[in-house]
Design a protein around this motif. Structure first.
Motif, PDB file in Angstrom:
ATOM      1  N   ARG A  18       0.833  -1.197   0.000  1.00 43.17           N
ATOM      2  CA  ARG A  18       0.000   0.000   0.000  1.00 43.17           C
ATOM      3  C   ARG A  18       0.869   1.249   0.000  1.00 43.17           C
ATOM      4  N   ASP A  19       1.663   1.402   1.052  1.00 44.25           N
ATOM      5  CA  ASP A  19       2.537   2.562   1.195  1.00 44.25           C
ATOM      6  C   ASP A  19       3.362   2.378   2.459  1.00 44.25           C
ATOM      7  N   PHE A  20       4.301   3.268   2.667  1.00 45.87           N
ATOM      8  CA  PHE A  20       5.092   3.236   3.886  1.00 45.87           C
ATOM      9  C   PHE A  20       4.220   3.638   5.071  1.00 45.87           C
ATOM     10  N   GLY A  21       4.597   3.157   6.250  1.00 44.40           N
ATOM     11  CA  GLY A  21       3.783   3.405   7.427  1.00 44.40           C
ATOM     12  C   GLY A  21       4.069   4.698   8.147  1.00 44.40           C
ATOM     13  N   GLY A  22       5.091   5.413   7.723  1.00 40.33           N
ATOM     14  CA  GLY A  22       5.395   6.700   8.336  1.00 40.33           C
ATOM     15  C   GLY A  22       6.410   6.652   9.453  1.00 40.33           C
ATOM     16  N   GLY A  23       6.808   5.449   9.876  1.00 42.38           N
ATOM     17  CA  GLY A  23       7.818   5.321  10.916  1.00 42.38           C
ATOM     18  C   GLY A  23       9.207   5.193  10.325  1.00 42.38           C
ATOM     19  N   PRO A  24      10.210   4.862  11.147  1.00 42.77           N
ATOM     20  CA  PRO A  24      11.571   4.686  10.636  1.00 42.77           C
ATOM     21  C   PRO A  24      11.637   3.514   9.671  1.00 42.77           C
ATOM     22  N   PHE A  25      12.532   3.613   8.697  1.00 42.54           N
ATOM     23  CA  PHE A  25      12.694   2.577   7.679  1.00 42.54           C
ATOM     24  C   PHE A  25      14.085   1.971   7.809  1.00 42.54           C
ATOM     25  N   GLY A  26      14.138   0.645   7.921  1.00 49.52           N
ATOM     26  CA  GLY A  26      15.408  -0.062   8.042  1.00 49.52           C
ATOM     27  C   GLY A  26      15.534  -1.157   7.006  1.00 49.52           C
ATOM     28  N   VAL A  27      16.729  -1.689   6.868  1.00 44.82           N
ATOM     29  CA  VAL A  27      17.000  -2.810   5.969  1.00 44.82           C
ATOM     30  C   VAL A  27      17.684  -3.908   6.770  1.00 44.82           C
ATOM     31  N   TYR A  28      17.110  -5.104   6.695  1.00 46.08           N
ATOM     32  CA  TYR A  28      17.736  -6.282   7.307  1.00 46.08           C
ATOM     33  C   TYR A  28      18.252  -7.181   6.188  1.00 46.08           C
ATOM     34  N   ILE A  29      19.478  -7.640   6.319  1.00 47.37           N
ATOM     35  CA  ILE A  29      20.096  -8.543   5.343  1.00 47.37           C
ATOM     36  C   ILE A  29      20.364  -9.881   6.020  1.00 47.37           C
ATOM     37  N   HIS A  30      19.825 -10.961   5.443  1.00 44.86           N
ATOM     38  CA  HIS A  30      20.058 -12.280   6.048  1.00 44.86           C
ATOM     39  C   HIS A  30      21.154 -13.030   5.299  1.00 44.86           C
ATOM     40  N   VAL A  31      22.217 -13.344   6.031  1.00 43.17           N
ATOM     41  CA  VAL A  31      23.336 -14.134   5.509  1.00 43.17           C
ATOM     42  C   VAL A  31      23.138 -15.565   6.002  1.00 43.17           C
ATOM     43  N   PRO A  32      22.872 -16.531   5.123  1.00 45.11           N
ATOM     44  CA  PRO A  32      22.455 -17.860   5.577  1.00 45.11           C
ATOM     45  C   PRO A  32      23.589 -18.845   5.845  1.00 45.11           C
ATOM     46  N   PHE A  33      24.835 -18.389   5.819  1.00 41.79           N
ATOM     47  CA  PHE A  33      25.969 -19.309   5.884  1.00 41.79           C
ATOM     48  C   PHE A  33      26.534 -19.439   7.296  1.00 41.79           C
ATOM     49  N   CYS A  34      26.882 -20.669   7.668  1.00 46.83           N
ATOM     50  CA  CYS A  34      27.560 -20.948   8.936  1.00 46.83           C
ATOM     51  C   CYS A  34      28.642 -21.990   8.698  1.00 46.83           C
ATOM     52  N   ALA A  35      29.720 -21.906   9.469  1.00 50.96           N
ATOM     53  CA  ALA A  35      30.790 -22.903   9.351  1.00 50.96           C
ATOM     54  C   ALA A  35      30.346 -24.239   9.921  1.00 50.96           C
TER      55      ALA A  35
END
Length: 401
Positions: A18-35
């Motif tokens: 619909r649209d942005f909600g008017g609050g702060p906007f962030g970006v989360y990046i998921h890195v799926p790798f583990c040793a």
């Protein structure tokens, strides 16, 4: 980390934004790798052996660039212009396996598609064993402002139960290296209540945290998640399940020690030295902000619409290559959904739950909670007391049911 939502569709069409909600906007990046795979972890992660040749950090990064570009194009069609990114959080998985250059590439990919706000908070999680002074220096040069290090415990036998591979002293050394590289904001994560952990073990962990000189601590009680190796060991009787009374005592012990050292709780599981040290990205989740979650299995929220990506890195890359957002499912939150989440999240904050936002039917319950000494009224908010923090989830159920 982004809050989870149960998928309701196996392969969704594009989310209807619909649209942005008017609050702060962030970006989360998921890195799926583990040793290696930790026995207690149920996150969407994969070892090299599990992935084989189906996916790699290189193919993941290329797909990530594609998803970010597609998201930016989709957002440009909304009524409001895309706000500047206030916070970035790179989580996993083990982001530090990408190395300093790889994490710099991630931030470059965000900058190529979105505008970072002046003074943006940029965090990456890191495993202490895959860090070094040079790693932290590269992150600072790239524009990262905050590091979160997984410590869990300073006791070797506790780490062994959790299947953690780092040496007990390495998190403290890594935290000091991060500070030396110029990071003002460094977090250490603790897990308490592991089978076999004693009060003395926890005290040693807290001693180590305080010796590291960090300005933020996250402490989570161990949860035995279905499907994990730890759950199988508990089910077979090899290990006892965590005891609620022990967990409560450990939490109080942590809170007491951290308060003495000048770190104050601002969310039930998080303590900070001052307001600047608080994790602004996570506060965006708790305060109902908007965020784009990019990467396999990542969750997003925009103006009351939530969607979640396909989980496997190879399928994720294939979906990105086909065009469109790689969503596995999406939902439009109802007023009831949003009310429940508002209560569930804000009651955990030190600022508390705004009383004006509660349904009138909750008034008698609030009165009883206050009378029981589990919360207090302060500046128009319902704020948990020390005892109330131990019962936060139960109090949510009392308020909304």
């Amino acid at each position: 980390m982004s809050p989870a939502a149960a998928p309701t569709q196996p392969d969704a069409d594009a989310p209807v934004l619909r649209d942005f909600g008017g609050g702060p906007f962030g970006v989360y990046i998921h890195v799926p790798f583990c040793a290696t795979r930790c026995g207690y972890c149920d996150f969407n992660t994969y070892t090299a052996g599990e992935l084989g040749t189906s996916a790699s950090p290189q193919s993941w990064l290329e797909a990530l660039r594609g998803e970010l570009a597609t998201a930016a194009e989709s957002f440009a069609e909304l009524p409001s212009s895309t706000p500047a990114v206030e916070t970035v959080f790179v989580g996993g998985g083990t982001p530090s396996l990408l190395g300093g250059d790889g994490l710099a590439d991630v931030l470059d990919a965000i900058r190529a598609n979105f505008t970072l706000a002046a003074g943006a908070e940029v965090t990456t999680e890191s495993n202490p064993e895959s860090t070094s002074p040079e790693f932290f220096e590269r992150l600072r040069a790239a524009g990262y402002t905050r590091v979160s290090l997984g410590m869990q415990s300073a006791a070797g036998h506790v780490l062994a139960v959790l299947d953690r591979t780092h040496t007990p002293g390495r998190p403290v050394a890594a935290a000091k290296q991060a500070r030396s590289a110029g990071f003002e904001h460094v977090n250490l994560d603790l897990i308490y209540g592991t089978p076999g952990e004693s009060d003395a073990d926890l005290d040693a962990s807290l001693d180590a945290v305080l010796a590291a000189g960090v300005d933020h601590v996250s402490a989570y009680s161990l949860i035995v998640e279905d499907g994990t190796a730890l759950a199988r060991r508990v089910r077979r009787g090899e290990l006892p399940a965590p005891d609620d009374d022990v967990l409560a005592g450990r939490y109080e012990r942590i809170d007491h020690r951290l308060r003495q050292a000048g770190l104050t709780w601002y969310e039930v599981s998080n303590w900070a030295a001052d307001e600047d040290a608080r994790c602004r990205h996570n506060l965006g989740y708790w305060d109902g902000g908007d965020w784009l979650g990019a990467g396999p299995g990542a969750h997003s929220h925009l103006g009351g619409v939530r969607w979640w990506n396909v989980k496997h890195p190879a399928r994720y890359a294939d979906r990105v290559a086909q065009g469109g957002l790689p969503a596995a499912g999406w939902e439009s939150l109802t007023a009831e959904d949003r009310y429940l989440e508002r209560v569930m999240l804000t009651i955990r904050l030190r600022t508390g739950l705004p009383l004006a936002e509660l349904d009138s039917s909750a008034a008698p319950v609030v009165e009883q909670i206050v009378a029981d000494g589990l919360a207090a009224r302060a500046n128009g908010h319902l704020v948990l007391t020390d005892r109330g923090r131990l019962l936060a989830d139960a109090l949510v159920r009392r308020i909304v049911i």
